[in-house]
Design a protein around this motif. Structure first.
Motif, PDB file in Angstrom:
ATOM      1  N   PRO A  32     -12.324 -32.117 -17.712  1.00  0.00           N
ATOM      2  CA  PRO A  32     -10.603 -32.338 -17.191  1.00  0.00           C
ATOM      3  C   PRO A  32      -9.852 -33.581 -18.182  1.00  0.00           C
ATOM      4  N   ARG A  33      -9.718 -33.219 -19.308  1.00  0.00           N
ATOM      5  CA  ARG A  33      -8.299 -34.513 -20.120  1.00  0.00           C
ATOM      6  C   ARG A  33      -7.177 -35.527 -19.183  1.00  0.00           C
ATOM      7  N   THR A  34      -7.388 -35.836 -18.622  1.00  0.00           N
ATOM      8  CA  THR A  34      -6.810 -36.936 -17.651  1.00  0.00           C
ATOM      9  C   THR A  34      -7.170 -38.154 -18.122  1.00  0.00           C
ATOM     10  N   ASP A  35      -8.017 -38.610 -19.384  1.00  0.00           N
ATOM     11  CA  ASP A  35      -8.191 -40.433 -19.124  1.00  0.00           C
ATOM     12  C   ASP A  35      -7.200 -40.714 -19.227  1.00  0.00           C
ATOM     13  N   TRP A  36      -5.526 -39.971 -20.193  1.00  0.00           N
ATOM     14  CA  TRP A  36      -4.581 -40.851 -20.318  1.00  0.00           C
ATOM     15  C   TRP A  36      -3.986 -41.320 -18.857  1.00  0.00           C
ATOM     16  N   LEU A  37      -4.639 -39.996 -17.758  1.00  0.00           N
ATOM     17  CA  LEU A  37      -3.444 -40.699 -16.656  1.00  0.00           C
ATOM     18  C   LEU A  37      -3.858 -41.362 -15.613  1.00  0.00           C
ATOM     19  N   ALA A  38      -5.156 -41.986 -16.482  1.00  0.00           N
ATOM     20  CA  ALA A  38      -6.584 -43.417 -15.069  1.00  0.00           C
ATOM     21  C   ALA A  38      -5.552 -43.956 -14.671  1.00  0.00           C
ATOM     22  N   GLY A  39      -5.669 -44.482 -13.613  1.00  0.00           N
ATOM     23  CA  GLY A  39      -4.595 -45.810 -12.708  1.00  0.00           C
ATOM     24  C   GLY A  39      -2.823 -44.395 -12.745  1.00  0.00           C
ATOM     25  N   THR A  40      -2.747 -43.723 -13.359  1.00  0.00           N
ATOM     26  CA  THR A  40      -1.062 -42.951 -12.825  1.00  0.00           C
ATOM     27  C   THR A  40      -1.326 -42.161 -11.994  1.00  0.00           C
ATOM     28  N   LEU A  41      -1.961 -41.494 -12.271  1.00  0.00           N
ATOM     29  CA  LEU A  41      -2.167 -39.663 -11.141  1.00  0.00           C
ATOM     30  C   LEU A  41      -3.216 -39.622 -10.361  1.00  0.00           C
ATOM     31  N   ALA A  42      -3.641 -39.666  -9.304  1.00  0.00           N
ATOM     32  CA  ALA A  42      -4.824 -39.405  -8.539  1.00  0.00           C
ATOM     33  C   ALA A  42      -5.619 -38.310  -8.885  1.00  0.00           C
ATOM     34  N   ARG A  43      -7.065 -38.585  -9.488  1.00  0.00           N
ATOM     35  CA  ARG A  43      -7.782 -38.170  -9.417  1.00  0.00           C
ATOM     36  C   ARG A  43      -8.926 -37.771  -8.647  1.00  0.00           C
ATOM     37  N   ASP A  44      -9.768 -37.122  -8.966  1.00  0.00           N
ATOM     38  CA  ASP A  44     -10.839 -37.181  -7.983  1.00  0.00           C
ATOM     39  C   ASP A  44     -12.445 -37.530  -9.091  1.00  0.00           C
ATOM     40  N   ARG A  45     -13.681 -37.829  -8.326  1.00  0.00           N
ATOM     41  CA  ARG A  45     -14.229 -38.402  -9.331  1.00  0.00           C
ATOM     42  C   ARG A  45     -14.804 -38.223 -10.739  1.00  0.00           C
ATOM     43  N   TRP A  46     -14.033 -36.588 -11.168  1.00  0.00           N
ATOM     44  CA  TRP A  46     -15.259 -36.612 -11.890  1.00  0.00           C
ATOM     45  C   TRP A  46     -13.457 -35.461 -12.963  1.00  0.00           C
ATOM     46  N   GLY A  47     -12.595 -36.836 -12.435  1.00  0.00           N
ATOM     47  CA  GLY A  47     -11.395 -37.140 -13.590  1.00  0.00           C
ATOM     48  C   GLY A  47     -10.588 -35.667 -13.359  1.00  0.00           C
ATOM     49  N   PHE A  48     -10.136 -34.719 -12.192  1.00  0.00           N
ATOM     50  CA  PHE A  48      -9.062 -33.377 -11.886  1.00  0.00           C
ATOM     51  C   PHE A  48      -8.424 -34.384 -11.336  1.00  0.00           C
TER      52      PHE A  48
ATOM     53  N   ALA B  90      -8.975 -39.207   1.526  1.00  0.00           N
ATOM     54  CA  ALA B  90      -8.211 -39.390   0.008  1.00  0.00           C
ATOM     55  C   ALA B  90      -7.516 -40.695  -0.250  1.00  0.00           C
ATOM     56  N   ALA B  91      -7.109 -41.448  -1.188  1.00  0.00           N
ATOM     57  CA  ALA B  91      -6.566 -42.562  -0.954  1.00  0.00           C
ATOM     58  C   ALA B  91      -4.857 -42.112  -0.990  1.00  0.00           C
ATOM     59  N   PRO B  92      -4.621 -43.964  -0.623  1.00  0.00           N
ATOM     60  CA  PRO B  92      -3.364 -43.570  -0.229  1.00  0.00           C
ATOM     61  C   PRO B  92      -2.041 -42.743  -1.756  1.00  0.00           C
ATOM     62  N   ALA B  93      -2.390 -41.875  -1.204  1.00  0.00           N
ATOM     63  CA  ALA B  93      -1.894 -41.618  -3.081  1.00  0.00           C
ATOM     64  C   ALA B  93      -0.538 -41.004  -2.670  1.00  0.00           C
ATOM     65  N   TRP B  94       0.056 -40.577  -1.644  1.00  0.00           N
ATOM     66  CA  TRP B  94       1.200 -39.736  -1.367  1.00  0.00           C
ATOM     67  C   TRP B  94       2.424 -40.300  -0.918  1.00  0.00           C
ATOM     68  N   PRO B  95       3.398 -40.785  -2.198  1.00  0.00           N
ATOM     69  CA  PRO B  95       4.286 -41.659  -1.381  1.00  0.00           C
ATOM     70  C   PRO B  95       5.505 -41.198  -0.833  1.00  0.00           C
ATOM     71  N   LEU B  96       5.528 -40.095  -0.427  1.00  0.00           N
ATOM     72  CA  LEU B  96       6.828 -39.539   0.411  1.00  0.00           C
ATOM     73  C   LEU B  96       6.268 -39.353   1.768  1.00  0.00           C
ATOM     74  N   ASP B  97       7.264 -39.134   2.665  1.00  0.00           N
ATOM     75  CA  ASP B  97       7.483 -38.503   4.194  1.00  0.00           C
ATOM     76  C   ASP B  97       7.134 -36.921   4.138  1.00  0.00           C
ATOM     77  N   ARG B  98       7.631 -36.140   2.927  1.00  0.00           N
ATOM     78  CA  ARG B  98       8.087 -34.652   3.048  1.00  0.00           C
ATOM     79  C   ARG B  98       5.853 -34.784   2.703  1.00  0.00           C
ATOM     80  N   PRO B  99       5.484 -33.370   2.654  1.00  0.00           N
ATOM     81  CA  PRO B  99       4.733 -33.053   2.018  1.00  0.00           C
ATOM     82  C   PRO B  99       4.962 -32.464   0.284  1.00  0.00           C
ATOM     83  N   PRO B 100       3.770 -32.914  -0.192  1.00  0.00           N
ATOM     84  CA  PRO B 100       3.534 -32.499  -1.688  1.00  0.00           C
ATOM     85  C   PRO B 100       3.069 -31.362  -1.673  1.00  0.00           C
TER      86      PRO B 100
END
Length: 567
Positions: free
Chosen positions: A480-496, A508-518
Motif C-alpha cells: 500500500p502507498r501509505t508511508d506518507w500517512l505513517a503516524g497520522t492514520l491507523a494502519r495494520d502491520r503491512w501498511g494497509f 486494535a490500538a485506541p485509534a477511534w476518537p469519537l463516541d459514535r462508531p466509525p
C-alpha cells in the motif's frame, strides 16, 4: 463479389472471408463505402482465394480479418484461424448474422482461449451504424497495437534508460500519443539534429501539441506537467467539499460520483490515471465490456467523465502529509502547496512489490520491469520473457507480451493457479502457443552487461537452479502507498489503512476518537475515508474498487451533513 481488383485501394487491408454470398456482399459494400479511402477491402470464400488476392495486391498489412460463422460457414472459426496464422498482427473477428444464437458458445470459447479478438454482427442495412461502431473499435484496437500515427509527444533516449522507460510508461498509461526514438538510431539522430541538439541530456522530450513547441532535456515529472499546461497554481484559500488522493479505479469512482452530485471536488494524482489497473492490457471481466477493455482506456474514460462533471485534477504532485484541525483537513504536497477540504478520500492504491533479489535491482527498467507490460512490450520482439506472478495482472501481462515476444514463461510459486487467477484467463494462457506456465519456480538471480541478459531460476521443490536467457516482468503482489500517512492514520502491520469496525476491534490500538462508531470506510480520523486497494480487507477487483469509491461519496455526504448540523 468474391474479390477486389489489385490496386483499388491504399496500403492496409480489411479482409472478409465468407461462403455466405449475401453476408459477404453486404459487408464488403459497407466496408468499402465507409473505409475504402483508407483501407483496401479484400474478400474471398476461403483462405486460398484471400491469400492470392493479397499477394496480387502486393501483400499489404492486414488490419482486420472478418470471418463468417453460420449455416453457410460452419467451419468459419477454423477458416479464420487459418487466415490469422498468416497475419498474426491482424485483429481476428467473427462475422455473424443477427439472431444466429447458435454461434454464441463457440465464439465465447474462441475468445476465452485467445483464438478470437471480437465478434461483430453483419450489417443489416446501408449505413448500419451499430456495425460501423464495432468495426471502428476493432480498427482502433489494431491501431493502438501498431503504434505510429500522430505523435503528440516525442521522446529521444536510450531504450533501456529507466528514466526514458518511466516517461514512456506514464505517457502510455495516460493515453498520450507518443513516439519513441532510440538516440543512436538514424531516426533519433535526425530528430535531435532538427532540434539543434548535439550533446543533449537524455531523454529529450518534445511537446508537439502546444502552440509553442517545448523541448525538455531529462525532465522531471513536474517539468512535464508544466509543459503540458497541467500545473496550474492552487488557490491556498479554497476549501473543497472533498479532496481525493489517487486516481485508480477507487479514486476515479469517487470523483465521478462526488462531482456529479454537486460536491466541490479536488483530485490529486502523482502519476497516471488508472493505478495498477491502468497497466492491464485487457480487462475481460469488468461489467459492460463483453469483449474486454484495456485498463488505460477504462481509466481515461472515467477521468474524462469526472472532469466533465467538474472535478478539478492536479497531476504530478504528491501528497506528503495530512493534518487535521477543527475538522478541516489539510493535504501538504511535495511542492509545498496546501489543499484544504472538509473531507478526504484516500485512494492511493498499492505499488508492485519488489522482487527482493539484490543483483536484479540494478536492472530495473533495463530488463526488470514492474507492471509496465503495455509500454515495454514492443521492445520484447524476438526475446524470451519471464512474467513472475500468479494473479490476473500477471496473466494479462503474459497474454499481451505473447503478441510481441518470441516466448513467454509465467513463473508461479504455487502448484496451481486456480486460487489466484480467473478461470477464463488460465484457459487462455494454456491455449496460447507462445506461452508456457512453470509452477513452483522462483527467480533468484540474473546477470547482464548494460541490460539483463540471463535469469537464474530455482525449483522450489528440489532446490535445483537453472540459468536461461530472458527479461523479467514482476507482478507478485502489492504494497500500500501509505508511508506518507505513517503516524497520522491507523494502519495494520503491512501498511494497509484500518477502516470501520477494524478501528474498534479488541486487538486494535485506541485509534477511534469519537463516541459514535466509525463509518464503514472511515479511517481513524473522522471525515477521512479510504477506498480500494489501500484499505485493509479490500477485494482486489476493479469493480469492487469503483464501488468503494462510490460508497465513500455516500459517507462523505453524511459527514458533510453532520458538519452542517453542528454549525
Amino acid at each position: 463479389m468474391s474479390g477486389t481488383e489489385p490496386g483499388s485501394g491504399p496500403g492496409t487491408a480489411l479482409v472478409v472471408v465468407a461462403r455466405d454470398e449475401g453476408l459477404r456482399t453486404a459487408t464488403v459494400c459497407e466496408l468499402e463505402r465507409r473505409y475504402g479511402t483508407d483501407y483496401r477491402v479484400v474478400s474471398g470464400t476461403d483462405p486460398g482465394e484471400v491469400e492470392a488476392l493479397l499477394h496480387d495486391a502486393g501483400d499489404p498489412p492486414v488490419a482486420a480479418l472478418l470471418g463468417a460463422l453460420g449455416e453457410a460457414d460452419p467451419d468459419g472459426l477454423d477458416v479464420l484461424r487459418t487466415c490469422h496464422a498468416g497475419h498474426p498482427g491482424a485483429m481476428a473477428v467473427a462475422l455473424i448474422r443477427w439472431g444466429d444464437f447458435d454461434t454464441a458458445r463457440p465464439i465465447f470459447e474462441a475468445i476465452t482461449v485467445g483464438q478470437l479478438d471480437r465478434w461483430v454482427y453483419a450489417p443489416q442495412h446501408r449505413a448500419d451504424e451499430e456495425f460501423h461502431r464495432s468495426v471502428t473499435e476493432v480498427l482502433d484496437e489494431w491501431s493502438s497495437r501498431q503504434g505510429g500515427g500522430f505523435e503528440a509527444v516525442r521522446i529521444v533516449g536510450d531504450r533501456w534508460d529507466p528514466h526514458a522507460g518511466h516517461l514512456r510508461d506514464q505517457l502510455t498509461r495516460n493515453r498520450i500519443p507518443t513516439g519513441f526514438y532510440e538516440a543512436g538510431s538514424p531516426e533519433g539522430r535526425a530528430v535531435l539534429e532538427d532540434l539543434g541538439l548535439t550533446q543533449p541530456r537524455l531523454p529529450v522530450v518534445v511537446v508537439r501539441f502546444r502552440p509553442e513547441r517545448t523541448v525538455l532535456q531529462a525532465p522531471t515529472d513536474l517539468e512535464i506537467a508544466e509543459a503540458f499546461g497541467l500545473f496550474d497554481p492552487l488557490d491556498p484559500d479554497a476549501v473543497h467539499d472533498v479532496a481525493i488522493v489517487g486516481a485508480g479505479p477507487a479514486g476515479l469512482g469517487a470523483s465521478v460520483y462526488a462531482a456529479s452530485e454537486g460536491l466541490d471536488t479536488f483530485h490529486l494524482e502523482c502519476e497516471a490515471v488508472g493505478g495498477q489497473a491502468g497497466t492491464s492490457s485487457l480487462i475481460r471481466n469488468y461489467l459492460g465490456f463483453p469483449t474486454g477493455v484495456s485498463g488505460s482506456r477504462l481509466a481515461f474514460s472515467a477521468y474524462q467523465q469526472a472532469w466533465a462533471f467538474g472535478t478539478r485534477f492536479s497531476f504530478m504532485r504528491t501528497a506528503a502529509s495530512l493534518t487535521t484541525e477543527d475538522g478541516l483537513h489539510r493535504l501538504i504536497l511535495n511542492d509545498g502547496c496546501t489543499v484544504r477540504a472538509r473531507t478526504v478520500v484516500v485512494a492511493t492504491g498499492a505499488a508492485w512489490r519488489r522482487i527482493g533479489v539484490p543483483e536484479l535491482e540494478s536492472f530495473t527498467g533495463r530488463g526488470v520491469f514492474y507492471g509496465a507490460a503495455v509500454s515495454e512490450a514492443p521492445a520484447m520482439g524476438g526475446r524470451h520473457v519471464f512474467v513472475v506472478g500468479g494473479g490476473n495482472s500477471a496473466g494479462q501481462a503474459a497474454v499481451y507480451l505473447s503478441r510481441h515476444a518470441e516466448r513467454v514463461t509465467l513463473l508461479v510459486r504455487r502448484a496451481s493457479l486456480t486460487e489466484t487467477m480467473s478461470e477464463y484467463l488460465i484457459r487462455e494462457l494454456v491455449a496460447l502457443p507462445r506461452v508456457d506456465i512453470r509452477y513452483r519456480k522462483q527467480v533468484v538471480g540474473g546477470s547482464g552487461s548494460d541490460v539483463l541478459e540471463r535469469v537464474v531460476l530455482r525449483d522450489l521443490d528440489t532446490g535445483a537452479e537453472t540459468e536461461e536467457p530472458g527479461m523479467v516482468f514482476v507482478m507478485i503482489g502489492s504494497e500500500p502507498r501509505t508511508d506518507w500517512l505513517a503516524g497520522t492514520l491507523a494502519r495494520d502491520r503491512w501498511g494497509f489503512l484500518l477502516t470501520g469496525s477494524a478501528l474498534t476491534a479488541d486487538d486494535a490500538a485506541p485509534a477511534w476518537p469519537l463516541d459514535r462508531p466509525p463509518a464503514l470506510l472511515e479511517t481513524s480520523t473522522p471525515g477521512v475515508f479510504a477506498a480500494g486497494d489501500v484499505r485493509q480487507g479490500s477485494v482486489k477487483r476493479v469493480a469492487s474498487a469503483v464501488g468503494e469509491g462510490a460508497l465513500a461519496v455516500t459517507l462523505v455526504h453524511a459527514h458533510l451533513a453532520s458538519l452542517a448540523a453542528i454549525r
